[in-house]
Enzyme design. Structure first.
Site, PDB file in Angstrom:
ATOM      1  CB  SER A 139     -14.029   3.214  -6.479  1.00 37.04           C
ATOM      2  OG  SER A 139     -13.998   4.604  -6.189  1.00 37.04           O
ATOM      3  CE1 TYR A 152      -8.986   3.668  -8.900  1.00 36.92           C
ATOM      4  CE2 TYR A 152     -10.583   5.363  -8.326  1.00 36.92           C
ATOM      5  CZ  TYR A 152      -9.894   4.203  -8.010  1.00 36.92           C
ATOM      6  OH  TYR A 152     -10.134   3.563  -6.812  1.00 36.92           O
TER       7      TYR A 152
HETATM    8  P1  NDP Z   1      -2.932   1.253  -1.278  1.00 38.61           P
HETATM    9  O1  NDP Z   1      -2.131   2.033  -2.264  1.00 38.61           O
HETATM   10  O2  NDP Z   1      -2.668   1.433   0.173  1.00 38.61           O
HETATM   11  O3  NDP Z   1      -2.803  -0.316  -1.592  1.00 38.61           O
HETATM   12  C1  NDP Z   1      -2.804  -0.820  -2.885  1.00 38.61           C
HETATM   13  C2  NDP Z   1      -2.317  -2.262  -2.872  1.00 38.61           C
HETATM   14  O4  NDP Z   1      -2.371  -2.753  -4.215  1.00 38.61           O
HETATM   15  C3  NDP Z   1      -0.880  -2.388  -2.406  1.00 38.61           C
HETATM   16  O5  NDP Z   1      -0.740  -3.501  -1.552  1.00 38.61           O
HETATM   17  C4  NDP Z   1      -0.104  -2.622  -3.699  1.00 38.61           C
HETATM   18  O6  NDP Z   1       1.005  -3.474  -3.439  1.00 38.61           O
HETATM   19  C5  NDP Z   1      -1.146  -3.362  -4.534  1.00 38.61           C
HETATM   20  N1  NDP Z   1      -0.859  -3.281  -5.961  1.00 38.61           N
HETATM   21  C6  NDP Z   1      -0.896  -2.183  -6.758  1.00 38.61           C
HETATM   22  N2  NDP Z   1      -0.514  -2.510  -8.012  1.00 38.61           N
HETATM   23  C7  NDP Z   1      -0.223  -3.834  -7.990  1.00 38.61           C
HETATM   24  C8  NDP Z   1       0.246  -4.749  -8.955  1.00 38.61           C
HETATM   25  N3  NDP Z   1       0.493  -4.380 -10.229  1.00 38.61           N
HETATM   26  N4  NDP Z   1       0.434  -6.039  -8.601  1.00 38.61           N
HETATM   27  C9  NDP Z   1       0.209  -6.428  -7.325  1.00 38.61           C
HETATM   28  N5  NDP Z   1      -0.239  -5.609  -6.360  1.00 38.61           N
HETATM   29  C10 NDP Z   1      -0.431  -4.323  -6.690  1.00 38.61           C
HETATM   30  O7  NDP Z   1      -4.450   1.572  -1.635  1.00 38.61           O
HETATM   31  P2  NDP Z   1      -5.849   1.142  -0.938  1.00 38.61           P
HETATM   32  O8  NDP Z   1      -5.645   0.101   0.062  1.00 38.61           O
HETATM   33  O9  NDP Z   1      -6.554   2.380  -0.544  1.00 38.61           O
HETATM   34  O10 NDP Z   1      -6.603   0.586  -2.225  1.00 38.61           O
HETATM   35  C11 NDP Z   1      -6.955  -0.776  -2.397  1.00 38.61           C
HETATM   36  C12 NDP Z   1      -8.036  -0.861  -3.434  1.00 38.61           C
HETATM   37  O11 NDP Z   1      -9.181  -0.112  -3.026  1.00 38.61           O
HETATM   38  C13 NDP Z   1      -7.675  -0.332  -4.815  1.00 38.61           C
HETATM   39  O12 NDP Z   1      -8.225  -1.183  -5.796  1.00 38.61           O
HETATM   40  C14 NDP Z   1      -8.339   1.038  -4.856  1.00 38.61           C
HETATM   41  O13 NDP Z   1      -8.652   1.434  -6.180  1.00 38.61           O
HETATM   42  C15 NDP Z   1      -9.585   0.781  -4.044  1.00 38.61           C
HETATM   43  N6  NDP Z   1     -10.203   1.950  -3.427  1.00 38.61           N
HETATM   44  C16 NDP Z   1      -9.471   2.817  -2.659  1.00 38.61           C
HETATM   45  C17 NDP Z   1     -10.106   3.920  -2.081  1.00 38.61           C
HETATM   46  C18 NDP Z   1      -9.370   4.931  -1.288  1.00 38.61           C
HETATM   47  O14 NDP Z   1      -9.874   6.075  -1.159  1.00 38.61           O
HETATM   48  N7  NDP Z   1      -8.218   4.622  -0.719  1.00 38.61           N
HETATM   49  C19 NDP Z   1     -11.548   4.118  -2.229  1.00 38.61           C
HETATM   50  C20 NDP Z   1     -12.204   3.150  -3.082  1.00 38.61           C
HETATM   51  C21 NDP Z   1     -11.548   2.099  -3.628  1.00 38.61           C
HETATM   52  P3  NDP Z   1       2.465  -3.321  -4.115  1.00 38.61           P
HETATM   53  O15 NDP Z   1       2.682  -1.876  -4.421  1.00 38.61           O
HETATM   54  O16 NDP Z   1       3.386  -3.875  -3.067  1.00 38.61           O
HETATM   55  O17 NDP Z   1       2.405  -4.201  -5.319  1.00 38.61           O
HETATM   56  C1  8X3 Z   2     -11.085   6.038  -4.554  1.00 45.13           C
HETATM   57  C2  8X3 Z   2     -12.131   6.977  -4.094  1.00 45.13           C
HETATM   58  O1  8X3 Z   2     -13.187   9.258  -4.453  1.00 45.13           O
HETATM   59  O2  8X3 Z   2     -10.764   9.053  -4.782  1.00 45.13           O
HETATM   60  O3  8X3 Z   2     -11.636   5.048  -5.357  1.00 45.13           O
HETATM   61  O4  8X3 Z   2     -12.287   8.136  -6.405  1.00 45.13           O
HETATM   62  S1  8X3 Z   2     -12.085   8.409  -4.982  1.00 45.13           S
END
Ligand code: NDP
Ligand code: 8X3
Length: 255
Positions: A139, A152
């Site tokens: 991120s 985070y």
């Molecule tokens: P979502 O919340 O839409 O998706 C997160 C996914 O992670 C879900 O499928 C959830 O599935 C899974 N997950 C969470 N905890 C667990 C666990 N303990 N075991 C198994 N699966 C788990 O978020 P995003 O798609 O946006 O995020 C995906 C990744 O990208 C993350 O690592 C996030 O930190 C990163 N990210 C996101 C950004 C954003 O702005 N959205 C920007 C930069 C990075 P379930 O709950 O069914 O287990």
């Molecule tokens: C998620 C992006 O800007 O919320 O990793 O930290 S930010």
């Protein structure tokens, strides 16, 4: 030979969008997540296009991960790709107000969960060899500090350094490693972070034209389809609307 891909966290956001993008291109998929109903519905839907193997598993549960991966069908004995995507942020309160349980959950998921899937799947990626690749979801928060990012952001800094270090250890195997570092993207990520507060979610993205999960899936598809001699080490992307704030200065000491 059909390309095979393992995605952690495929029940929403980036993981789900990646599942759809790679299924459309004919890749066979292993999809994981904790929300069984969603995982089964997505797997059933995508099974019309390709082979899909759903694994209902919590990435934090090491023995469950070991058992789930050990039990994969023969079709996944080698893997062309791993997307370490499962992750979350909890809260934006300043550190002194935070709940230690939330910090544990972020460390256990974003760091330890990612380590489990990586270590357990490395033999299958190495068995594939040249052309295989791991994409880790880092991120912008792993590089740029902002208030409320504390643990985070630190977990994502871990992901960045682990990705770079892993590359060194994989030299000679043909397996590539990328740390993908997105900025603001619209997904359930913010609903999770804000404890389900829909109004705060809406305010976060209002008028900002954030990156969408489909954009991230397209980027990952590009990364994993680079020619086999190219490694994208790290890639940071933001929506055009997002930029950096200035330094904060405490001006409360007047005399
Ligand atoms: P979502 O919340 O839409 O998706 C997160 C996914 O992670 C879900 O499928 C959830 O599935 C899974 N997950 C969470 N905890 C667990 C666990 N303990 N075991 C198994 N699966 C788990 O978020 P995003 O798609 O946006 O995020 C995906 C990744 O990208 C993350 O690592 C996030 O930190 C990163 N990210 C996101 C950004 C954003 O702005 N959205 C920007 C930069 C990075 P379930 O709950 O069914 O287990
Ligand atoms: C998620 C992006 O800007 O919320 O990793 O930290 S930010």
């Amino acid at each position: 030979m059909t390309a095979t891909l393992f995605i952690t966290g495929a029940t929403s956001g980036f993981g789900e969008a990646c599942a759809r993008r790679f299924a459309a291109a004919g890749w066979s998929l292993v999809l994981t997540g904790r929300r069984e109903e969603r995982l089964r519905a997505l797997s059933e839907e995508l099974s019309a296009h390709t082979e899909v193997h759903p694994l209902v598993v919590d990435v934090r549960d090491r023995s469950a991960m070991e058992a789930a991966i050990a039990g994969l069908p023969d079709a996944f004995a080698t893997l062309r790709g791993l997307i370490n995507n499962a992750g979350l942020a909890l809260g934006t309160d300043p550190a002194p107000k935070c709940d230690l349980d939330d910090w544990d959950t972020m460390v256990d998921t974003n760091i330890k969960g990612l380590l489990y899937s990586t270590r357990l799947l490395l033999p299958r990626l190495i068995a594939h060899g040249r052309g295989a690749g791991i994409v880790n979801l880092g991120s912008v928060a792993g590089t740029w500090p902002y208030p409320g990012s504390h643990v985070y952001g630190a977990t994502k800094a871990f992901v960045r350094q682990f990705s770079l270090n892993l590359r060194n250890d994989l030299v000679g195997t043909g397996v590539r490693v990328t740390d993908l570092e997105p900025g603001m993207c619209e997904s359930e990520f913010s609903l999770v972070r804000f404890g389900g507060d829909q109004a705060r979610y809406d305010a976060t993205y209002a008028g900002a034209e954030p990156i969408q999960p489909g954009d991230i899936a397209e980027t990952i598809f590009w990364i994993l389809n680079q020619p086999a001699h190219i490694n994208i080490n790290s890639l940071e992307l933001m929506p055009v609307s997002q930029s950096w704030a200035g330094f904060a200065v405490d001006r409360s000491r007047k005399g």
